[in-house]
Design an enzyme around this catalytic site. Sequence first.
Site, short mmCIF file in Angstrom:
data_model
loop_
_atom_site.label_atom_id
_atom_site.label_comp_id
_atom_site.label_asym_id
_atom_site.label_seq_id
_atom_site.Cartn_x
_atom_site.Cartn_y
_atom_site.Cartn_z
N HIS A 307 -7.86 90.83 29.29
CA HIS A 307 -8.00 90.85 27.83
C HIS A 307 -9.43 91.17 27.46
CE1 HIS A 307 -7.83 89.55 23.63
NE2 HIS A 307 -6.53 89.73 23.74
N ASP A 364 0.99 89.36 25.93
CA ASP A 364 1.96 90.45 25.96
C ASP A 364 2.81 90.45 27.22
OD1 ASP A 364 1.47 91.57 23.52
OD2 ASP A 364 -0.27 92.66 24.25
N1 CMC Z 1 -5.18 95.75 36.23
C1 CMC Z 1 -6.05 95.99 37.23
N2 CMC Z 1 -7.39 95.90 37.11
C2 CMC Z 1 -7.87 95.57 35.91
C3 CMC Z 1 -7.02 95.30 34.82
C4 CMC Z 1 -5.63 95.40 35.00
N3 CMC Z 1 -4.78 95.15 34.00
N4 CMC Z 1 -7.76 95.00 33.73
C5 CMC Z 1 -9.05 95.06 34.14
N5 CMC Z 1 -9.11 95.40 35.45
C6 CMC Z 1 -10.32 95.50 36.27
C7 CMC Z 1 -11.10 96.77 35.97
O1 CMC Z 1 -10.69 97.83 36.78
C8 CMC Z 1 -12.51 96.32 36.22
O2 CMC Z 1 -12.70 96.29 37.63
P1 CMC Z 1 -14.18 96.61 38.26
O3 CMC Z 1 -15.07 95.52 37.73
O4 CMC Z 1 -13.99 96.55 39.72
O5 CMC Z 1 -14.55 97.96 37.75
C9 CMC Z 1 -12.52 94.86 35.75
O6 CMC Z 1 -11.17 94.41 35.90
C10 CMC Z 1 -12.95 94.69 34.30
O7 CMC Z 1 -12.14 95.56 33.50
P2 CMC Z 1 -12.56 96.14 32.08
O8 CMC Z 1 -11.79 97.39 31.82
O9 CMC Z 1 -14.05 96.20 31.97
O10 CMC Z 1 -12.07 95.02 31.12
P3 CMC Z 1 -11.95 95.20 29.57
O11 CMC Z 1 -12.29 93.91 28.97
O12 CMC Z 1 -12.68 96.39 29.10
O13 CMC Z 1 -10.40 95.54 29.37
C11 CMC Z 1 -8.12 95.35 28.85
C12 CMC Z 1 -9.49 94.66 28.84
C13 CMC Z 1 -7.12 94.43 28.14
C14 CMC Z 1 -8.16 96.68 28.08
C15 CMC Z 1 -7.71 95.57 30.32
O14 CMC Z 1 -7.71 94.34 31.02
C16 CMC Z 1 -6.37 96.27 30.45
O15 CMC Z 1 -6.31 97.49 30.42
N6 CMC Z 1 -5.25 95.48 30.59
C17 CMC Z 1 -3.93 96.05 30.64
C18 CMC Z 1 -3.41 96.40 29.24
C19 CMC Z 1 -3.00 95.17 28.44
O16 CMC Z 1 -2.29 94.30 28.92
N7 CMC Z 1 -3.42 95.13 27.16
C20 CMC Z 1 -3.04 94.04 26.24
C21 CMC Z 1 -4.17 93.16 25.89
S1 CMC Z 1 -3.64 91.75 24.91
C22 CMC Z 1 -3.25 92.41 23.37
C23 CMC Z 1 -3.95 91.82 22.17
O17 CMC Z 1 -4.39 90.67 22.19
O18 CMC Z 1 -4.09 92.57 21.16
#
Ligand code: CMC
Length: 428
Positions: A307, A364
Amino acid sequence: MSKTAVLEIEGKKYEFPLEVGSEKELAIDIKQLRGATNGVTTIDPGFKNTGSCKSAITFLDGEQGILRYRGYAIEDLAEKASFLEVSYLLIFGELPTKVQLDKFEQDIKDQSLVDEDVHKILDAFPKNAHPMGVLSSLTSALTAFNPKSVEYSSADDMYKAIVMLMGKFPVLVSWCMRKMKGLPLDFGDVDLGYEENFAMMMFKRPNKQYKASKVVLDALDKLLILHADHEQNCSTSTVRIVGSSHAGLFASISAGISALWGPLHGGANQAVIEMLEAIKNDGGDYEKYIAKAKDKNDPFRLMGFGHRVYKNFDPRAKIIKVAAEQVLNDLGIEDPVLDVAKGLSDVALNDEYFKSRNLYPNVDFYSGIIYRALGIPVEMFTVLFAMGRLPGWIAQWKEMRENKEPIGRPRQLYVGEPLRPYVSIENR
Ligand code: CMC
């Protein structure tokens, strides 16, 4: 002693007040920045560091996994309150007394009839249209059917617009699903409670009596409450910014629905079930997909994990996980997709990659599982999110109008061409 922040630009120092929130968060008040500095602006794509408003509605702390509506913990509200009580709390600031709640519910019911001509608009959509697009259009159309503009300085007028939307919106939501499923439209039954009536409009078949079970009602209530507000996210900011031009309530909410539609926002719950189905169809080997998610050369991500704001755990997910287990148990549902979901989360929660990055299942991940168990088609998941978010959007819009916030109008840093002479077409 008042706190200030000092900014130095090209050797010159400027002081700006520091504002302190009720939870001791600090914010630099840069309202005077451009004036004081002769036009310097800030750049903050995605507004990740920018507070667009002061708000007294929702507090969330992503590090500690805290979510509160008007000071009440989400855990308490999800367990003890009804969706309408929470709606009242969000919109009017206090938990209602019994008398206030009964009046609110009655006023909503009195305004719940949707004009038969809205039905004709719905008829014009193809059956396979995405219901989020349909919902946004029908919500916008409500303005045409209720053209009297809201006098925002009149509490009565505000109240009337709010109960009108709270009354008609569940009808539109259920119509979106009935249209998809080829079921005749239902105008509801005002003798039923709000959630009961909503469940009936959603699930009743024309040739069968329907009475919502306690399991279904409890699950719906929880889901709606957990989605009811989440401070200044994409769709809420959209509602506030559209409303800041003094566009009406229905038009502002219609824009919010479009913002929620995207897969990076409300559309993630649909993406979760689509991912689970794909894994099941590929033989159900979830370990393979855990490995794919960890592989830096593979773009695959586990949908429903991680998240942007919650970096410890998503408090909503904790509550909804328990509700999902209860619904599956009580309805006696066995579904291979749900086995994949359980396997995935069990493995991921114990895996070093996910643990070290604080990647937990988010709301979700589980909400989609419940919607699926209730027989709601996957395209409708985000529509259900919108149904839950409605009181939050209304509360945020009302706060924005009552605080007399200025029209939303960000600045930019222009990086295009400087002035150049026009070149006639034959010389280009
Ligand atoms: N699966 C695998 N690896 C992940 C995932 C995932 N779902 N999410 C983050 N990572 C890894 C990412 O590759 C990175 O690894 P490294 O540090 O080795 O490069 C690390 O974790 C940090 O990721 P980030 O992209 O910097 O994290 P973020 O805060 O920018 O992204 C997110 C948050 C929600 C966009 C992401 O976790 C994601 O894409 N999740 C899947 C989509 C999802 O479920 N979205 C719904 C969110 S809840 C809805 C709401 O409240 O509105």
